[in-house]
Design a protein around this motif. Structure first.
Motif, mmCIF file in Angstrom:
data_model
loop_
_atom_site.group_PDB
_atom_site.id
_atom_site.type_symbol
_atom_site.label_atom_id
_atom_site.label_comp_id
_atom_site.label_asym_id
_atom_site.label_seq_id
_atom_site.Cartn_x
_atom_site.Cartn_y
_atom_site.Cartn_z
ATOM 1 N N UNK A 191 0.818 -1.214 0.000
ATOM 2 C CA UNK A 191 0.000 0.000 0.000
ATOM 3 C C UNK A 191 0.849 1.260 0.000
ATOM 4 N N UNK A 192 2.103 1.147 0.460
ATOM 5 C CA UNK A 192 2.962 2.321 0.581
ATOM 6 C C UNK A 192 3.823 2.572 -0.650
ATOM 7 N N UNK A 193 3.673 1.754 -1.686
ATOM 8 C CA UNK A 193 4.431 1.953 -2.915
ATOM 9 C C UNK A 193 3.947 3.195 -3.665
ATOM 10 N N UNK A 194 4.840 3.749 -4.467
ATOM 11 C CA UNK A 194 4.478 4.824 -5.379
ATOM 12 C C UNK A 194 4.607 4.303 -6.811
ATOM 13 N N UNK A 195 4.008 5.015 -7.746
ATOM 14 C CA UNK A 195 4.102 4.617 -9.150
ATOM 15 C C UNK A 195 5.557 4.587 -9.600
ATOM 16 N N UNK A 196 6.357 5.509 -9.137
ATOM 17 C CA UNK A 196 7.758 5.554 -9.530
ATOM 18 C C UNK A 196 8.520 4.336 -9.004
ATOM 19 N N UNK A 197 8.251 3.932 -7.770
ATOM 20 C CA UNK A 197 8.892 2.741 -7.221
ATOM 21 C C UNK A 197 8.494 1.492 -7.993
ATOM 22 N N UNK A 198 7.243 1.417 -8.360
ATOM 23 C CA UNK A 198 6.766 0.255 -9.111
ATOM 24 C C UNK A 198 7.472 0.186 -10.464
ATOM 25 N N UNK A 199 7.533 1.309 -11.169
ATOM 26 C CA UNK A 199 8.122 1.336 -12.505
ATOM 27 C C UNK A 199 9.619 1.065 -12.498
ATOM 28 N N UNK A 200 10.284 1.430 -11.415
ATOM 29 C CA UNK A 200 11.739 1.260 -11.355
ATOM 30 C C UNK A 200 12.171 -0.059 -10.726
ATOM 31 N N UNK A 201 11.236 -0.834 -10.197
ATOM 32 C CA UNK A 201 11.580 -2.090 -9.512
ATOM 33 C C UNK A 201 12.143 -3.113 -10.498
ATOM 34 N N UNK A 202 13.162 -3.861 -10.043
ATOM 35 C CA UNK A 202 13.765 -4.938 -10.822
ATOM 36 C C UNK A 202 13.872 -6.172 -9.931
ATOM 37 N N UNK A 203 13.971 -7.326 -10.536
ATOM 38 C CA UNK A 203 14.104 -8.550 -9.763
ATOM 39 C C UNK A 203 15.326 -8.489 -8.844
ATOM 40 N N UNK A 204 15.126 -8.872 -7.589
ATOM 41 C CA UNK A 204 16.236 -8.869 -6.642
ATOM 42 C C UNK A 204 17.222 -9.989 -6.941
ATOM 43 N N UNK A 205 16.734 -11.121 -7.476
ATOM 44 C CA UNK A 205 17.590 -12.271 -7.772
ATOM 45 C C UNK A 205 17.238 -12.840 -9.148
ATOM 46 N N UNK A 206 17.586 -12.140 -10.210
ATOM 47 C CA UNK A 206 17.239 -12.628 -11.556
ATOM 48 C C UNK A 206 17.886 -13.961 -11.890
ATOM 49 N N UNK A 207 18.973 -14.297 -11.169
ATOM 50 C CA UNK A 207 19.672 -15.556 -11.442
ATOM 51 C C UNK A 207 18.821 -16.781 -11.075
ATOM 52 N N UNK A 208 17.758 -16.596 -10.344
ATOM 53 C CA UNK A 208 16.885 -17.708 -9.982
ATOM 54 C C UNK A 208 16.033 -18.182 -11.160
ATOM 55 N N UNK A 209 15.992 -17.374 -12.213
ATOM 56 C CA UNK A 209 15.114 -17.660 -13.340
ATOM 57 C C UNK A 209 15.913 -17.743 -14.630
ATOM 58 N N UNK A 210 15.290 -18.316 -15.645
ATOM 59 C CA UNK A 210 15.900 -18.333 -16.975
ATOM 60 C C UNK A 210 16.212 -16.908 -17.409
ATOM 61 N N UNK A 211 17.274 -16.757 -18.217
ATOM 62 C CA UNK A 211 17.704 -15.431 -18.649
ATOM 63 C C UNK A 211 16.611 -14.658 -19.356
ATOM 64 N N UNK A 212 15.695 -15.366 -20.010
ATOM 65 C CA UNK A 212 14.622 -14.673 -20.731
ATOM 66 C C UNK A 212 13.708 -13.892 -19.801
ATOM 67 N N UNK A 213 13.757 -14.224 -18.482
ATOM 68 C CA UNK A 213 12.903 -13.525 -17.527
ATOM 69 C C UNK A 213 13.686 -12.549 -16.653
ATOM 70 N N UNK A 214 14.930 -12.310 -16.970
ATOM 71 C CA UNK A 214 15.777 -11.458 -16.139
ATOM 72 C C UNK A 214 15.294 -10.013 -16.087
ATOM 73 N N UNK A 215 14.602 -9.573 -17.126
ATOM 74 C CA UNK A 215 14.148 -8.180 -17.186
ATOM 75 C C UNK A 215 12.684 -8.009 -16.803
ATOM 76 N N UNK A 216 12.108 -8.996 -16.117
ATOM 77 C CA UNK A 216 10.724 -8.859 -15.671
ATOM 78 C C UNK A 216 10.567 -7.617 -14.795
ATOM 79 N N UNK A 217 9.445 -6.968 -14.929
ATOM 80 C CA UNK A 217 9.148 -5.780 -14.127
ATOM 81 C C UNK A 217 7.996 -6.059 -13.167
ATOM 82 N N UNK A 218 7.968 -5.312 -12.082
ATOM 83 C CA UNK A 218 6.839 -5.348 -11.154
ATOM 84 C C UNK A 218 5.642 -4.744 -11.884
ATOM 85 N N UNK A 219 4.610 -5.532 -12.163
ATOM 86 C CA UNK A 219 3.552 -5.044 -13.055
ATOM 87 C C UNK A 219 2.472 -4.243 -12.348
ATOM 88 N N UNK A 220 1.932 -3.328 -13.124
ATOM 89 C CA UNK A 220 0.728 -2.617 -12.718
ATOM 90 C C UNK A 220 -0.458 -3.253 -13.429
#
Length: 285
Positions: A86-115
């Protein structure tokens, strides 16, 4: 006649199980065995793998944005953000990146926190989508309907659900064309078929979903069904869960899926992982 099993996220539309029957899959937070859960990529992958319906979670934030995330733990574990959604802002959501992209296939490394718009954009026009409301603020219903229209979806594509009777009641009062469902985490000390029916009627829903379903039986489900509600169970994590859910659903009259009345005895089986179910279908249960 061949029976059909629906393995679902949270849509009340499944059927009694027999060995060798057809499995139609509805998924929970997308296909999370491969892609990060509650992302547009996980949702699209689940549809691509054959899911008919997908459930995801949405919070309205302090600045009015609507973000797709389950809760604080997921926000920290996946995105490295340690705060209440509830305390997130639109800017935080748009700038969020996976904390551990290495846990997933490389094709998902650039996943974003979706709105909300990001998720609705990947829903096929001929499929269903369950929008579970985690936090409901001012204007939430209006924003959902506007995003739905922008995505080119119909209101019947979307099922609005919540654990809160007040939330689904308010949404339905604003947009009566949406189907709504109330979710219960069954507690034998708090819930009876009669109490669930009473709360569901007050909320104005047509469907209910019951968690902790191994503590209920076929008669419990039938009483709610006889009151006019479509009934679902959650979560189905493996084939043993699937077999039990089918057992308590036997002889329940069938209901709709994607607007169609189907002629088999029915059960509503909810919250399944597509890959894990598909991978194990060869094992009898």
């Amino acid at each position: 006649m061949k029976k059909t099993i629906f393995v679902m996220a949270v849509c009340a539309a499944a059927f009694s199980a027999v060995a060798g029957g057809k499995i139609r899959v509805h998924s929970h937070r997308g296909e999370t065995d491969f892609a990060p859960q509650n992302t547009a990529e996980a949702i699209k992958l689940a549809y691509d793998m054959g899911s008919l319906m997908i459930e995801t979670d949405f919070w309205q934030t302090k600045d009015g944005s609507i973000v797709c995330v389950h809760e604080r733990h997921e926000l920290k574990n996946l995105w490295g953000i340690d705060k209440d959604p509830r305390d997130l802002t639109a800017e935080e959501i748009k700038s969020a990146r996976l904390a551990h992209p290495e846990r997933f296939d490389k094709k998902y490394a650039d996943c974003r926190l979706p709105m909300l718009d990001d998720i609705l954009a990947v829903i096929p026009k001929d499929k269903k989508f369950e929008l579970e409301v985690k936090w409901y603020g001012k204007g939430f219903a209006d924003k959902v309907d506007a995003a739905r229209e922008k995505a080119g979806l119909k209101r019947e594509n979307i099922l609005i659900t919540s654990f809160s009777a007040d939330v689904v009641k308010d949404f339905k009062s604003k947009y009566p064309d949406y189907e709504t469902m109330l979710i219960f985490s069954y507690n034998p000390e708090k819930h009876s078929p009669e109490s669930i029916i009473s709360t569901a009627k007050r909320a104005g829903v047509s469907q209910v979903a019951l968690g902790n379903y191994r503590k209920i039986d076929r008669e419990f489900v039938r009483k709610i069904q006889d009151a006019g509600f479509k009934v679902g169970v959650w979560q189905v994590q493996n084939l043993d869960d699937l077999a039990y859910a089918a057992k308590i659903g036997e002889f329940i009259p069938s209901h709709f899926c994607e607007g169609q009345k189907l002629p088999d005895a029915g059960l509503h089986i909810i919250h399944a992982r597509i890959f894990r179910i598909q991978k194990n279908l060869a094992r009898p249960f």
